[in-house]
Scaffold this motif. Structure first.
Motif, PDB file in Angstrom:
ATOM      1  N   ALA A 124       0.826  -1.207   0.000  1.00  0.00           N
ATOM      2  CA  ALA A 124       0.000   0.000   0.000  1.00  0.00           C
ATOM      3  C   ALA A 124       0.864   1.263   0.000  1.00  0.00           C
ATOM      4  O   ALA A 124       0.412   2.320  -0.451  1.00  0.00           O
ATOM      5  CB  ALA A 124      -0.938  -0.001   1.206  1.00  0.00           C
ATOM      6  N   ALA A 125       2.108   1.141   0.466  1.00  0.00           N
ATOM      7  CA  ALA A 125       3.032   2.273   0.465  1.00  0.00           C
ATOM      8  C   ALA A 125       3.878   2.332  -0.808  1.00  0.00           C
ATOM      9  O   ALA A 125       4.744   3.184  -0.926  1.00  0.00           O
ATOM     10  CB  ALA A 125       3.941   2.197   1.690  1.00  0.00           C
ATOM     11  N   GLY A 126       3.635   1.410  -1.742  1.00  0.00           N
ATOM     12  CA  GLY A 126       4.327   1.445  -3.017  1.00  0.00           C
ATOM     13  C   GLY A 126       5.403   0.396  -3.208  1.00  0.00           C
ATOM     14  O   GLY A 126       6.037   0.332  -4.263  1.00  0.00           O
ATOM     15  N   TRP A 127       5.633  -0.444  -2.233  1.00  0.00           N
ATOM     16  CA  TRP A 127       6.655  -1.492  -2.326  1.00  0.00           C
ATOM     17  C   TRP A 127       6.133  -2.615  -3.206  1.00  0.00           C
ATOM     18  O   TRP A 127       4.979  -3.022  -3.089  1.00  0.00           O
ATOM     19  CB  TRP A 127       6.953  -2.000  -0.929  1.00  0.00           C
ATOM     20  CG  TRP A 127       8.068  -2.985  -0.798  1.00  0.00           C
ATOM     21  CD1 TRP A 127       9.399  -2.721  -0.907  1.00  0.00           C
ATOM     22  CD2 TRP A 127       7.952  -4.368  -0.478  1.00  0.00           C
ATOM     23  NE1 TRP A 127      10.121  -3.871  -0.675  1.00  0.00           N
ATOM     24  CE2 TRP A 127       9.260  -4.888  -0.417  1.00  0.00           C
ATOM     25  CE3 TRP A 127       6.882  -5.222  -0.246  1.00  0.00           C
ATOM     26  CZ2 TRP A 127       9.524  -6.217  -0.126  1.00  0.00           C
ATOM     27  CZ3 TRP A 127       7.139  -6.542   0.046  1.00  0.00           C
ATOM     28  CH2 TRP A 127       8.445  -7.042   0.108  1.00  0.00           C
ATOM     29  N   ASP A 128       6.985  -3.136  -4.084  1.00  0.00           N
ATOM     30  CA  ASP A 128       6.549  -4.263  -4.913  1.00  0.00           C
ATOM     31  C   ASP A 128       7.536  -5.427  -4.817  1.00  0.00           C
ATOM     32  O   ASP A 128       7.660  -6.225  -5.745  1.00  0.00           O
ATOM     33  CB  ASP A 128       6.298  -3.855  -6.361  1.00  0.00           C
ATOM     34  CG  ASP A 128       7.552  -3.391  -7.078  1.00  0.00           C
ATOM     35  OD1 ASP A 128       8.631  -3.359  -6.455  1.00  0.00           O
ATOM     36  OD2 ASP A 128       7.464  -3.046  -8.268  1.00  0.00           O
ATOM     37  N   GLY A 129       8.196  -5.543  -3.684  1.00  0.00           N
ATOM     38  CA  GLY A 129       9.124  -6.639  -3.451  1.00  0.00           C
ATOM     39  C   GLY A 129       8.407  -7.928  -3.092  1.00  0.00           C
ATOM     40  O   GLY A 129       7.178  -7.999  -3.063  1.00  0.00           O
ATOM     41  N   VAL A 130       9.194  -8.939  -2.808  1.00  0.00           N
ATOM     42  CA  VAL A 130       8.678 -10.259  -2.468  1.00  0.00           C
ATOM     43  C   VAL A 130       8.910 -10.515  -0.983  1.00  0.00           C
ATOM     44  O   VAL A 130      10.035 -10.386  -0.495  1.00  0.00           O
ATOM     45  CB  VAL A 130       9.376 -11.350  -3.310  1.00  0.00           C
ATOM     46  CG1 VAL A 130       8.903 -12.729  -2.913  1.00  0.00           C
ATOM     47  CG2 VAL A 130       9.136 -11.098  -4.789  1.00  0.00           C
ATOM     48  N   VAL A 131       7.858 -10.867  -0.267  1.00  0.00           N
ATOM     49  CA  VAL A 131       7.990 -11.173   1.155  1.00  0.00           C
ATOM     50  C   VAL A 131       8.403 -12.626   1.335  1.00  0.00           C
ATOM     51  O   VAL A 131       8.192 -13.452   0.450  1.00  0.00           O
ATOM     52  CB  VAL A 131       6.683 -10.906   1.932  1.00  0.00           C
ATOM     53  CG1 VAL A 131       6.324  -9.439   1.904  1.00  0.00           C
ATOM     54  CG2 VAL A 131       5.552 -11.743   1.402  1.00  0.00           C
ATOM     55  N   PRO A 132       8.994 -12.943   2.488  1.00  0.00           N
ATOM     56  CA  PRO A 132       9.384 -14.333   2.744  1.00  0.00           C
ATOM     57  C   PRO A 132       8.193 -15.284   2.657  1.00  0.00           C
ATOM     58  O   PRO A 132       7.077 -14.943   3.034  1.00  0.00           O
ATOM     59  CB  PRO A 132       9.930 -14.285   4.172  1.00  0.00           C
ATOM     60  CG  PRO A 132      10.348 -12.872   4.366  1.00  0.00           C
ATOM     61  CD  PRO A 132       9.379 -12.048   3.564  1.00  0.00           C
ATOM     62  N   THR A 133       8.451 -16.472   2.151  1.00  0.00           N
ATOM     63  CA  THR A 133       7.423 -17.511   2.069  1.00  0.00           C
ATOM     64  C   THR A 133       8.015 -18.824   2.558  1.00  0.00           C
ATOM     65  O   THR A 133       9.207 -18.910   2.847  1.00  0.00           O
ATOM     66  CB  THR A 133       6.928 -17.696   0.621  1.00  0.00           C
ATOM     67  OG1 THR A 133       8.037 -18.072  -0.194  1.00  0.00           O
ATOM     68  CG2 THR A 133       6.280 -16.434   0.084  1.00  0.00           C
ATOM     69  N   GLY A 134       7.182 -19.852   2.626  1.00  0.00           N
ATOM     70  CA  GLY A 134       7.646 -21.181   2.958  1.00  0.00           C
ATOM     71  C   GLY A 134       8.073 -21.341   4.401  1.00  0.00           C
ATOM     72  O   GLY A 134       9.019 -22.053   4.698  1.00  0.00           O
ATOM     73  N   TYR A 135       7.384 -20.709   5.298  1.00  0.00           N
ATOM     74  CA  TYR A 135       7.726 -20.756   6.712  1.00  0.00           C
ATOM     75  C   TYR A 135       6.601 -21.433   7.491  1.00  0.00           C
ATOM     76  O   TYR A 135       5.436 -21.289   7.141  1.00  0.00           O
ATOM     77  CB  TYR A 135       7.930 -19.336   7.258  1.00  0.00           C
ATOM     78  CG  TYR A 135       6.727 -18.476   6.996  1.00  0.00           C
ATOM     79  CD1 TYR A 135       5.671 -18.428   7.890  1.00  0.00           C
ATOM     80  CD2 TYR A 135       6.611 -17.776   5.810  1.00  0.00           C
ATOM     81  CE1 TYR A 135       4.544 -17.698   7.616  1.00  0.00           C
ATOM     82  CE2 TYR A 135       5.482 -17.035   5.529  1.00  0.00           C
ATOM     83  CZ  TYR A 135       4.454 -17.001   6.437  1.00  0.00           C
ATOM     84  OH  TYR A 135       3.318 -16.279   6.162  1.00  0.00           O
ATOM     85  N   PRO A 136       6.924 -22.131   8.549  1.00  0.00           N
ATOM     86  CA  PRO A 136       5.879 -22.695   9.414  1.00  0.00           C
ATOM     87  C   PRO A 136       5.525 -21.705  10.516  1.00  0.00           C
ATOM     88  O   PRO A 136       6.311 -20.805  10.831  1.00  0.00           O
ATOM     89  CB  PRO A 136       6.551 -23.939   9.999  1.00  0.00           C
ATOM     90  CG  PRO A 136       7.991 -23.561  10.074  1.00  0.00           C
ATOM     91  CD  PRO A 136       8.242 -22.663   8.870  1.00  0.00           C
ATOM     92  N   LEU A 137       4.335 -21.849  11.100  1.00  0.00           N
ATOM     93  CA  LEU A 137       3.994 -21.040  12.275  1.00  0.00           C
ATOM     94  C   LEU A 137       4.917 -21.379  13.437  1.00  0.00           C
ATOM     95  O   LEU A 137       5.286 -20.524  14.223  1.00  0.00           O
ATOM     96  CB  LEU A 137       2.544 -21.308  12.710  1.00  0.00           C
ATOM     97  CG  LEU A 137       1.477 -20.384  12.187  1.00  0.00           C
ATOM     98  CD1 LEU A 137       0.110 -20.811  12.687  1.00  0.00           C
ATOM     99  CD2 LEU A 137       1.744 -18.942  12.554  1.00  0.00           C
ATOM    100  N   ARG A 138       5.268 -22.627  13.539  1.00  0.00           N
ATOM    101  CA  ARG A 138       6.185 -23.071  14.590  1.00  0.00           C
ATOM    102  C   ARG A 138       7.348 -23.807  13.934  1.00  0.00           C
ATOM    103  O   ARG A 138       7.195 -24.460  12.925  1.00  0.00           O
ATOM    104  CB  ARG A 138       5.487 -24.013  15.564  1.00  0.00           C
ATOM    105  CG  ARG A 138       4.390 -23.351  16.349  1.00  0.00           C
ATOM    106  CD  ARG A 138       3.811 -24.330  17.367  1.00  0.00           C
ATOM    107  NE  ARG A 138       2.632 -23.810  17.992  1.00  0.00           N
ATOM    108  CZ  ARG A 138       2.631 -23.022  19.060  1.00  0.00           C
ATOM    109  NH1 ARG A 138       3.752 -22.681  19.613  1.00  0.00           N
ATOM    110  NH2 ARG A 138       1.493 -22.593  19.575  1.00  0.00           N
TER     111      ARG A 138
END
Length: 133
Positions: free
Chosen positions: A42-56
């Motif tokens: 929403a602030a204009g960033w178009d990068g990729v956030v981390p994925t493939g992580y477990p809650l624990r």
């Protein structure tokens, strides 16, 4: 309005969105990383956030390295900054700093909430979006 204020305002606009593990679309639900991604975008960033992580489980240092690859690490949190916490028993949690506290996806409450004041969870790191990617 600077990037931090835009990120924090976008995070606050998500308050009330339902919780959904690995959720990335506010219309369908968000998890903590989804809140971060939606706020940054929403602030204009178009990068990729981390994925493939477990809650624990997993490794908080490795998760932090994923943020290091896409945002600038800083020492002190300001509104709009991305926060990563060690919430205990190999469980990691992300949030966005606001003037009054943090916005995060609360799995127990099943929605995005703003928690007032500073967090009492141990911090793994703080990252800032500075415009651009």
């Amino acid at each position: 309005m600077d990037e931090g204020a835009r990120v924090a305002g976008a995070a606050q606009a998500l308050i009330g969105v339902r919780f959904r593990l690995h959720g990335r679309d506010p219309a369908h639900g968000l998890d903590c990383i989804g809140v971060i991604a939606a706020s940054l975008r929403a602030a204009g960033w178009d990068g990729v956030v981390p994925t493939g992580y477990p809650l624990r489980g997993g490794d908080g240092v490795e998760i932090a390295k994923r943020f290091d690859a896409v945002l600038a690490r800083v020492d002190d949190a300001a509104p709009g900054d991305v926060l990563l916490f060690d919430v205990g028993m190999m469980q990691w949690h992300g949030a966005v700093r606001t003037v009054g506290g943090i916005v995060h996806a609360d799995a127990a409450l099943r929605r995005v909430v703003e928690r007032p004041g500073p967090s009492d969870w141990p911090s793994i790191g703080v990252w800032r979006y500075g415009g651009g990617n």
